[in-house]
Write a protein that holds these residues in place. Structure first.
Motif, short mmCIF file in Angstrom:
data_model
loop_
_atom_site.label_atom_id
_atom_site.label_comp_id
_atom_site.label_asym_id
_atom_site.label_seq_id
_atom_site.Cartn_x
_atom_site.Cartn_y
_atom_site.Cartn_z
N GLY A 128 0.83 -1.20 0.00
CA GLY A 128 0.00 0.00 0.00
C GLY A 128 0.86 1.24 0.00
N SER A 129 0.23 2.39 0.21
CA SER A 129 0.98 3.64 0.30
C SER A 129 1.61 3.75 1.67
N SER A 130 2.71 4.50 1.76
CA SER A 130 3.41 4.65 3.03
C SER A 130 2.49 5.22 4.10
N VAL A 145 6.31 -2.24 9.24
CA VAL A 145 6.14 -1.63 7.93
C VAL A 145 7.49 -1.20 7.40
N ILE A 146 7.65 -1.31 6.08
CA ILE A 146 8.84 -0.82 5.39
C ILE A 146 8.34 0.20 4.38
N VAL A 147 8.67 1.46 4.61
CA VAL A 147 8.04 2.55 3.86
C VAL A 147 9.05 3.64 3.51
N ARG A 148 8.59 4.58 2.69
CA ARG A 148 9.36 5.81 2.44
C ARG A 148 9.18 6.76 3.63
N LEU A 149 10.11 7.69 3.76
CA LEU A 149 9.98 8.73 4.78
C LEU A 149 8.66 9.46 4.57
N HIS A 150 7.89 9.58 5.64
CA HIS A 150 6.58 10.21 5.53
C HIS A 150 6.55 11.50 6.33
N ALA A 151 5.86 12.49 5.80
CA ALA A 151 5.79 13.79 6.46
C ALA A 151 5.29 13.65 7.90
N ALA A 186 -1.84 7.23 -7.12
CA ALA A 186 -2.92 7.99 -6.51
C ALA A 186 -2.51 8.53 -5.15
N GLU A 187 -3.15 9.62 -4.73
CA GLU A 187 -2.93 10.14 -3.39
C GLU A 187 -3.32 9.07 -2.37
N PRO A 188 -2.64 9.01 -1.21
CA PRO A 188 -1.68 9.98 -0.66
C PRO A 188 -0.23 9.59 -0.88
N CYS A 189 0.15 9.19 -2.08
CA CYS A 189 1.52 8.77 -2.36
C CYS A 189 2.50 9.91 -2.09
N GLY A 190 3.52 9.65 -1.24
CA GLY A 190 4.49 10.67 -0.88
C GLY A 190 5.38 11.05 -2.05
N VAL A 191 5.74 10.09 -2.91
CA VAL A 191 6.58 10.39 -4.08
C VAL A 191 5.81 11.30 -5.04
N ARG A 192 4.53 11.05 -5.21
CA ARG A 192 3.70 11.90 -6.05
C ARG A 192 3.71 13.34 -5.53
N ALA A 193 3.51 13.50 -4.22
CA ALA A 193 3.49 14.84 -3.63
C ALA A 193 4.83 15.54 -3.79
N LEU A 194 5.92 14.79 -3.59
CA LEU A 194 7.26 15.36 -3.72
C LEU A 194 7.52 15.81 -5.16
N ALA A 195 7.19 14.95 -6.11
CA ALA A 195 7.42 15.30 -7.51
C ALA A 195 6.66 16.55 -7.91
N GLY A 196 5.38 16.62 -7.53
CA GLY A 196 4.58 17.80 -7.86
C GLY A 196 5.12 19.07 -7.23
N ARG A 197 5.57 18.96 -5.96
CA ARG A 197 6.09 20.14 -5.26
C ARG A 197 7.37 20.64 -5.93
N LEU A 198 8.28 19.72 -6.28
CA LEU A 198 9.54 20.13 -6.91
C LEU A 198 9.31 20.76 -8.28
N LEU A 199 8.37 20.22 -9.04
CA LEU A 199 8.07 20.80 -10.34
C LEU A 199 7.47 22.19 -10.19
N PRO A 253 15.66 14.10 -4.78
CA PRO A 253 16.58 13.69 -3.73
C PRO A 253 16.55 12.18 -3.54
N ARG A 254 17.58 11.67 -2.89
CA ARG A 254 17.54 10.28 -2.44
C ARG A 254 16.48 10.17 -1.34
N LEU A 255 15.69 9.12 -1.42
CA LEU A 255 14.60 8.95 -0.45
C LEU A 255 14.88 7.75 0.44
N PRO A 256 14.78 7.94 1.75
CA PRO A 256 15.09 6.84 2.66
C PRO A 256 14.02 5.76 2.67
#
Length: 285
Positions: A128-130, A145-151, A186-199, A253-256
């Motif tokens: 699932g999503s982080s 859980v093994i996930v990406r860094l979450h806000a 789809a939301e709430p994917c953290g990578v999606r949010a990061l990509a949109g913010r950086l763009l 960035p590299r994502l943990p």
């Protein structure tokens, strides 16, 4: 007086014959041959000094002694089962949530490694999503859980820092004057949010052209030539290329990859350690 104990396999053969009314069916139930069942019964009868089963061409019938012995035989087998149950190794369950952006093509091999570490461990894995997985972890619905860094989270053990890039199909070209077509989860994917913010911060106009329910779907959209996706290299479809520099897109960035767990028992902890080590190798490789 030193009296030899009864052979439990022979007692079981007698009970199966009595319950199934057939040497053949008893042999099938015990996963052996009819001759082996007949031999077990013969030895039991010799040990007891009486005939337990009357054999006829058409059916099997217990003798009077056999009828009297049947309940005792069942009690003997039940007592044996209860005694063995005291020393049986309980099958523990380990419930793991893995972020879709982390799971990757290595997952079957990683599961095999955990199983090799402890074949008696019941492994349950949810993808699932982080954000969703962390909520389930906090509700104690997941052991690990093994996930990406979450806000908003600064806990967890960092397994590795994974590189990301902007990938598209070979030969894909952005149409002049149009916003960057983005394939995302789809939301709430953290990578999606990061990509949109950086763009947005870089002033790069973009639009979603595909929203997938998992990384596999996003990778398929990239292969189909729909647009660009922010992905880790190990998640790439065959032949995809990094177009970030060519399109002057912001660096990702590299994502943990973080491990959150409340497991303390030795057996599942050892299996989890094998999984964590395997992820470190996969991500860093």
């Amino acid at each position: 007086m030193n009296v030899p104990a009864l052979d439990l396999d022979a007692v079981q053969a007698f009970v199966r014959i009595a319950e199934l009314g057939s040497f053949t069916r008893a042999a099938e139930a015990m996963q052996t041959t009819q001759a082996a069942v007949s031999l077990k019964l013969k030895r039991l009868e010799e040990r007891l000094g009486c005939r337990l089963v009357e054999r006829t061409p058409r059916h099997v019938q217990l003798s009077a002694r056999g009828e009297a012995f049947l309940d005792h035989a069942r009690e003997l087998l039940a007592a044996n089962d209860r005694a063995l149950a005291l020393f049986a190794t309980a099958r523990q369950r380990l419930t793991i949530g893995i972020s879709d952006h982390v799971a990757g093509p290595e997952l079957p091999g990683l599961i095999a490694r955990m199983n090799a570490q402890d074949p008696h461990l019941v492994i349950e894995i949810r993808i699932g999503s982080s954000g969703d997985l962390l909520q389930s972890f906090d509700r104690r619905e997941l052991d690990t859980v093994i996930v990406r860094l979450h806000a908003g989270r600064d806990d967890g053990e960092c397994l590795a820092q994974e590189k990301f890039g902007w990938f598209a199909a070979p030969g894909w070209q952005q149409r002049a004057g149009e916003p960057l077509p983005l394939a995302t989860m789809a939301e709430p994917c953290g990578v999606r949010a990061l990509a949109g913010r950086l763009l947005d911060e870089a002033g790069v106009p973009w639009t979603e052209v595909f929203v997938g329910g998992g990384v596999t779907a996003v990778a398929a959209a990239v292969t189909a030539g729909l647009g660009v996706a922010a992905l880790a290299p190990r998640m790439l479809p065959l032949g995809a290329v990094d177009v970030g520099r060519r399109l002057a897109l912001p660096d990702l960035p590299r994502l943990p990859v973080l491990l959150h767990t409340r497991v303390v028992d030795a057996r599942p902890r050892a299996a989890l350690a094998a999984l964590a080590a395997a992820y470190r190798n996969a991500v860093r490789g």
